[in-house]
Design an enzyme around this catalytic site. Structure first.
Site, PDB file in Angstrom:
ATOM      1  N   ARG A 145      33.414  69.327  61.651  1.00 28.33           N
ATOM      2  CA  ARG A 145      32.439  70.415  61.237  1.00 28.33           C
ATOM      3  C   ARG A 145      33.009  71.722  60.954  1.00 28.33           C
ATOM      4  O   ARG A 145      32.514  72.241  59.799  1.00 28.33           O
ATOM      5  CB  ARG A 145      31.516  70.711  62.579  1.00 28.33           C
ATOM      6  CG  ARG A 145      30.647  69.621  62.739  1.00 28.33           C
ATOM      7  CD  ARG A 145      29.592  69.771  64.155  1.00 28.33           C
ATOM      8  NE  ARG A 145      28.824  68.709  64.263  1.00 28.33           N
ATOM      9  CZ  ARG A 145      28.110  68.570  65.189  1.00 28.33           C
ATOM     10  NH1 ARG A 145      28.127  69.285  66.227  1.00 28.33           N
ATOM     11  NH2 ARG A 145      27.360  67.397  65.172  1.00 28.33           N
ATOM     12  N   GLY A 198      17.251  71.335  80.379  1.00 21.50           N
ATOM     13  CA  GLY A 198      18.086  70.306  79.122  1.00 21.50           C
ATOM     14  C   GLY A 198      18.601  69.141  79.834  1.00 21.50           C
ATOM     15  O   GLY A 198      18.491  68.712  80.784  1.00 21.50           O
ATOM     16  N   ALA A 252      21.579  68.960  80.503  1.00 22.57           N
ATOM     17  CA  ALA A 252      22.540  69.189  81.811  1.00 22.57           C
ATOM     18  C   ALA A 252      21.520  69.417  83.024  1.00 22.57           C
ATOM     19  O   ALA A 252      21.808  68.842  84.016  1.00 22.57           O
ATOM     20  CB  ALA A 252      23.450  70.066  81.433  1.00 22.57           C
ATOM     21  N   GLU A 264      26.300  73.289  77.782  1.00 22.11           N
ATOM     22  CA  GLU A 264      26.503  74.178  76.930  1.00 22.11           C
ATOM     23  C   GLU A 264      26.745  75.691  77.453  1.00 22.11           C
ATOM     24  O   GLU A 264      27.587  76.469  76.991  1.00 22.11           O
ATOM     25  CB  GLU A 264      25.805  74.194  75.696  1.00 22.11           C
ATOM     26  CG  GLU A 264      26.349  75.346  74.302  1.00 22.11           C
ATOM     27  CD  GLU A 264      25.128  75.274  73.292  1.00 22.11           C
ATOM     28  OE1 GLU A 264      24.033  74.578  73.299  1.00 22.11           O
ATOM     29  OE2 GLU A 264      25.409  76.185  72.324  1.00 22.11           O
ATOM     30  N   LEU A 290      25.565  66.186  73.640  1.00 21.62           N
ATOM     31  CA  LEU A 290      24.858  65.398  74.623  1.00 21.62           C
ATOM     32  C   LEU A 290      25.645  64.626  75.707  1.00 21.62           C
ATOM     33  O   LEU A 290      25.223  64.502  76.872  1.00 21.62           O
ATOM     34  CB  LEU A 290      24.006  63.888  73.804  1.00 21.62           C
ATOM     35  CG  LEU A 290      23.331  64.554  72.598  1.00 21.62           C
ATOM     36  CD1 LEU A 290      22.545  63.616  71.847  1.00 21.62           C
ATOM     37  CD2 LEU A 290      22.233  65.815  72.955  1.00 21.62           C
TER      38      LEU A 290
END
Lengths: 246, 660, 212
Positions: free
Chosen positions: B356, B68, B70, B451, B467
């Site tokens: 959130r 991904g 990272a 993550e 990101l």
């Protein structure tokens, strides 16, 4: 609704493969196509059968992992939609649905509906990048990019590499995939230094992988879940001709 | 010392309240973050870090698991630096990692708008947004390198949105009041990932990186106290392979799929980090889970995953529910004065843009009151009628067109005419393997990025920060800090054969076991049930009672799993049912640790809301006196051991978050 | 493919213009036919230019066909296993999907056409008649089926050109910009239409007796 599925089953790359018919009952119209296959697979597992292998991951239409030819159309007849985003409300009770893998020599079948698309990675390796080692980048605002160019580059860059273009092309050509990346980078100032060498290397790699030639039928664009524009192929051709004439 | 005492007091309390569930061990410290002014720490560390002779780099192998943002950026950069890199992913191409699905954008402290942004403000917002449970030094570094990420991505040809003058456009995004989010329509993650992917493929072509697709890491090889390799399964041939290296980097993403339904990709799993955890890497803050407020509600039991609608929709959409309980009228028939725009009402300063965790819980509250809309009353409206009136349909289409199309594809409803229905869903896990400032876990030579680590987000991640963190770790932080470790590689010695054999045996045994049970339930059915338990008892709102119930049910279900799962076929060749079963098995173990962590943390903070700890208005109430620490869990056969890393705030004053 | 196709299109335009001389009367038409043989004279021997043109055309046709065959063979190789379900075309454009068998029909037509109009082998007037006489005789009402074959072939040529022209523009990379692209789309349609009408007008007029 109740459906009849005709699915391509092939146990490994050396198996000959065949179509097998299954019935799936009580399909909800709110299910996605893959969820409908999940239901079938759960049943097959409990019956001690081999579940149908298919590629999928994000199930939100962006990773490009899923892809099946559904009733003769790559990703099914719903426009601008990947298989995972296709919902059963587009089918009718009693329908018979034929499900096949992408068919291309360059995409050998791994198992059932799973194919090997590593040819796409090798096309990118040939030149689908800007050579800019980490840390060497200039300040982002040092090069303004006209909005129209940035937007057009974005449109080409939205390709998810699913391979539907190849599956739909009567010639089995990978032109739309290759052209999308060439166009994305050739429209931006950052892509200029390697523009011609990139086009040349990528087109040559595409040919070396055993994809067919483009005859501009437009089938690729028509099934592309991201609607990659057809003019990208013209741009690829222009860049390639320019590079080849040198 | 004060901290020690406090920990001891607490330990006594806890051994009373949670008998046998866990033990408290020695506190843990991040020994790598330098002292001194926060602005200079990263510079200091970079200068302190030992360098590897360019000639020697070629002889050093680094394994990177995951491709991904990272993992992809790290593998590419390490390749550029001259290391021999082996990169692994379970997908058929590195380009498919789930970073690709990130929609909204990436934060960077460029201050291109001149609206008062700065590195310090991004740092401040992130620490505050994380509800004061993140490390200051890490977050400051993240804000510092954020600007380099944008430069790097632009140079790679990432087609960010631009203004008519040709300069980069930015927008404000979930929970911030400055416009610092760079975006590429609703596909920022895709574009950034393809940038990293292309850089990675360039290194493959150059012969520096070897990518192993359709390979799943199933075990970590630890030898001589160091991470020295991985055992992977070739998912096509079924072969169990051993790959040795001088360092291992895990970039395998989050574990939100423990809830079965989440916005993660179907393949996202915890196996890589869980195996590492069981080999000695501490697990940091496993209970911190981000529930994203704007997802498409579940439509039925067949649901296999949830789809996120970008949070950017909250910039122009207004969230509401009917004022009256059980109001079944169509949304268009409910007059304005019978609608409750509850976010605007409760949080007038931030309105629909509250962070959130707050937006999610508010949605849950109104649904719990019986005012939810749609099937099962599990949804709230996100209405664009005002935006369409104000900006015109065309402008709305330009800004959100692709998201609206996606919504219509999934629900069959047209959001230009009927308000969208949204509901919170598990989206991101702030917890992950514990790492120090160098991103190294408690196993020397095992680095964890993106993550997968417990990261820089504290108890809650702000929008457009994932990101940023993934790329900061992969492009800029890890490639520097890993050098410091690899500079000593000459003294590592050979990998013990016994250690390799043991790791391979563990993998083989687990596969054999899964195939031999031959029970009556599929792995998916267990996974769904586990997910239900986690969502109901360890989800948006947790109580001691619910967590205890979960901790009772999970071991029972796990027991049943190992006695009654049915995995068809064999281990030779592609067997997707086997892959899934292996992942579910690890989710069971993780789920238990998450619940223990959630139970021990009796405060509410960020993505962890304990019903027992709320203020008069129902907002999360932190307990800084007792819980201003990172919970780093060690795995032992006798049960988890808690190691606390004290958090000190020298720059950002701890206050109760208020978005009113 | 694009280059040889382009040469053939240029030929078709010239050929059509020549055909239209039929409307100016027998003398004009025969004179034009004569001129084709003597152009360049006296600097060059008779038929020099014509022969060169014929050679170029034959080479182009052969190369064009060779390119088509190799593309088709490459396509077959690129998809060794066919789909079980009937592939449904998603792109609109009948023209696109008739290129290959359309091409075959055109080749067959060209052979007939040469036997009919050039060598006169199958023409009622025979090879020794004037070109004008051969043309008039060729399309008399009692030979309606010839005219019909001609018509069908011309429509096929139209389709072939409609896709072929546009495809050539695309292959040569000219259709990158939306404006140019739509202009060239229109051009492809217009050129095909003009050619079809131009070619069809003479036989139709002969058939219905306007030209005698």
């Amino acid at each position: 609704m109740n459906l009849t599925l005709k699915i391509w089953r092939q146990n490994g790359s050396s198996d000959k493969g065949r179509m097998v018919t299954y019935r799936v009952d009580d399909v909800s119209p709110d299910m996605s196509f893959l969820e409908m296959l999940d239901v079938l697979n759960e049943r097959l597992i409990l019956e001690g059968d081999d579940p149908v292998a298919f590629d999928h991951d994000c199930r939100e239409g962006i990773c490009g992992m899923c892809g099946m030819v559904i009733n003769g159309v790559a990703h099914g007849e719903q426009k601008l939609t990947t298989t995972c985003q296709l919902h059963m409300r587009h089918f009718k009770d009693g329908d018979t649905i034929t499900i096949e893998p992408w068919r291309a020599a360059a995409f050998p079948v791994v198992k059932d509906l799973v194919v090997d698309r590593s040819a796409f990675d090798r096309i990118i390796q040939a030149g689908g990048f800007v050579s800019v080692p980490t840390g060497s980048a200039p300040e982002a605002h040092s090069v303004p990019v006209p909005k129209a160019d940035a937007d057009a580059a974005f449109d080409a860059a939205t390709c998810i590499g699913c391979g539907a273009c190849v599956a739909a092309c009567p010639n089995g050509s990978a032109s739309l995939f290759t052209a999308a990346k060439i166009t994305h980078l050739s429209l931006l100032p950052q892509g200029q230094p390697e523009r011609e060498s990139r086009a040349r290397a990528m087109v040559e790699q595409m040919d070396a992988e055993g994809f067919g030639g483009c005859t501009n039928t437009g089938e690729c664009t028509a099934v592309c879940p991201k609607g990659i524009p057809f003019d990208t192929i013209a741009r690829m051709n222009a860049d390639y001709l320019k590079a080849a004439s040198k | 010392m004060k901290f020690r005492r406090r920990a001891q007091q607490q330990q006594e309390e806890e051994t009373v309240s949670l008998p046998g569930m866990y033990r408290v061990g020695e506190p843990i410290q991040d020994t790598k973050a330098p002292d001194g002014p926060i602005e200079d720490r990263w510079d200091t560390r970079r200068f302190q870090a030992k360098l590897v002779n360019p000639v020697n780099k070629r002889k050093l192998t680094v394994i990177v698991v995951g491709t991904g943002l990272a993992g992809g950026s790290a593998a590419a950069t390490l390749g550029e630096l001259g290391y021999k890199v082996k990169s692994f992913c379970y997908q058929d191409s590195p380009r498919r990692a789930h970073s690709i699905a990130a929609q909204g954008g990436i934060n960077a402290a460029k201050n291109y708008r001149g609206d008062g942004d700065s590195i310090y403000r991004l740092f401040y917002d992130t620490v505050k947004g994380g509800d004061y449970r993140a490390r200051e030094s890490n977050v400051y570094r993240l804000a510092q390198v954020s600007v380099n990420i944008i430069d790097q991505a632009v140079a790679q040809g990432v087609p960010f949105a631009r203004e008519y003058g040709g300069l980069l456009d930015t927008r404000s995004f979930g929970g911030t009041q400055v416009s610092r989010t760079f975006y590429a329509r609703g596909q920022t993650g895709q574009q950034l990932l393809l940038g990293a992917y292309q850089a990675l493929e360039r290194q493959v072509a150059a012969g520096n990186v070897e990518v192993f697709t359709r390979h799943e890491m199933l075990e970590l090889i630890v030898s001589g106290g160091r991470a020295r390799g991985v055992v992977v399964r070739d998912m096509v041939t079924g072969e169990i392979e051993t790959h040795l290296a001088d360092a291992v980097v895990l970039a395998s993403g989050g574990y939100g799929n423990v809830f079965y339904l989440s916005t993660n990709a179907k393949g996202c799993n915890t196996t890589a980090i869980w195996r590492a955890h069981k080999k000695g890497a501490y697990f940091g803050n496993p209970c911190y889970t981000q529930i994203h407020p704007t997802c498409i509600p579940q439509s039925g039991d067949h649901q296999s995953k949830l789809t996120l609608m970008s949070e950017s929709l909250r910039n122009d959409g207004r969230v509401w529910v009917p004022k009256r309980k059980g109001d079944n009228r169509a949304p268009g028939d409910i007059p304005e004065d019978e609608r409750d725009y509850y976010l605007e009402r409760i949080y007038p300063a931030f309105g629909n843009l509250v962070p959130r965790d707050i937006a999610s819980r508010a949605a849950k509250n109104v649904c719990d009151e019986g005012r939810g809309v749609g099937p099962g009353g599990l949804g709230v409206y996100l209405d664009f009628a005002d935006a369409i009136r104000r900006m015109g349909r065309e402008a709305v289409e330009k800004k959100y067109g692709n998201l609206f199309e996606m919504y219509e594809r999934i629900t069959g409803e047209n959001p230009y005419e009927v308000p969208m229905r949204i509901y919170p869903a598990v989206h991101y896990t702030m917890g992950g393997l514990w790492v120090d400032y160098d991103l190294q876990s408690t196993i020397p030579g095992l680095f964890v990025i993106g993550e997968a680590n417990f990261s820089d987000h504290g108890a809650n991640r702000l929008g457009a920060s994932a990101l940023m963190q993934g790329l900061a770790d992969g492009y800029f932080v890890l490639p520097t800090t890993i050098g410091d470790y690899l500079a000593g590689a000459t003294s590592f010695g050979p990998v013990e054969e016994d250690d390799v054999a043991e790791a391979r045996k563990a993998v083989q045994d687990k596969i054999d076991k899964l195939l031999s049970v031959n029970g009556n339930r599929t792995a998916d059915s267990f996974h769904r049930e586990l997910g239900r338990i986690m969502w109901d008892y360890c989800g948006m709102e947790r109580t001691e009672e619910s967590l205890r119930k979960a901790l009772e049910r999970i071991p029972e279900l796990r027991e049943e799993f190992w006695n009654n799962v049915k995995v068809p076929g064999d281990a030779e060749g592609l067997n997707q049912a086997l892959e899934r079963a292996g992942r579910v098995a690890d989710f069971f173990e993780l789920a238990e640790l998450m619940c223990i962590d959630a139970l021990h943390r009796t405060e509410s903070c960020g993505g962890h809301f304990r019903a027992e700890s709320q203020d008069a208005d129902g907002e999360a109430l932190r307990d800084d006196e007792n819980f201003a620490y990172v919970a780093a869990w060690e795995w032992t056969p006798e049960g988890p051991v808690l190691h606390k890393e004290e958090l000190n705030y020298e720059y950002v004053k701890m206050t109760q978050r208020s978005y009113k | 493919m694009a280059v040889t196709g382009a040469v053939l299109v240029l030929f078709l335009i010239a050929h059509m213009l020549g055909n239209l001389k039929i409307f100016l009367g027998a003398d004009s038409f025969n004179h034009y036919a004569e001129w084709l043989r003597t152009v360049g004279s006296p600097a060059l021997p008779n038929r020099t230019v014509l022969t060169i043109t014929e050679i170029v055309l034959v080479v182009c046709v052969v190369l064009h066909m060779w390119a088509a065959v190799s593309l088709a063979r490459r396509a077959a190789k690129a998809r060794p296993v066919k789909y079980a379900a009937k592939r449904k075309s998603q792109a609109n454009g009948y023209a696109t999907h008739t290129m290959r068998y359309g091409g075959v029909i055109i080749v067959l037509f060209v052979i007939w056409h040469l036997l009919d109009m050039t060598f006169g082998t199958v023409n009622p007037e025979g090879g020794d008649a004037t070109p004008y006489a051969r043309m008039i005789a060729g399309f008399q009402p009692d030979r309606w089926w010839v005219a019909l074959f001609y018509l069908v072939a011309m429509v096929m040529v139209g389709f072939h050109l409609r896709h072929g022209l546009w495809s050539a523009f695309q292959t040569l990379g000219l259709t990158r910009r939306p404006r140019v692209r739509s202009t060239l789309q229109t051009t492809a349609v217009a050129v095909s239409a003009v050619l079809v009408i131009g070619f069809v007008s003479a036989p139709v007029c002969i058939l219905i007796g306007v030209v005698k």
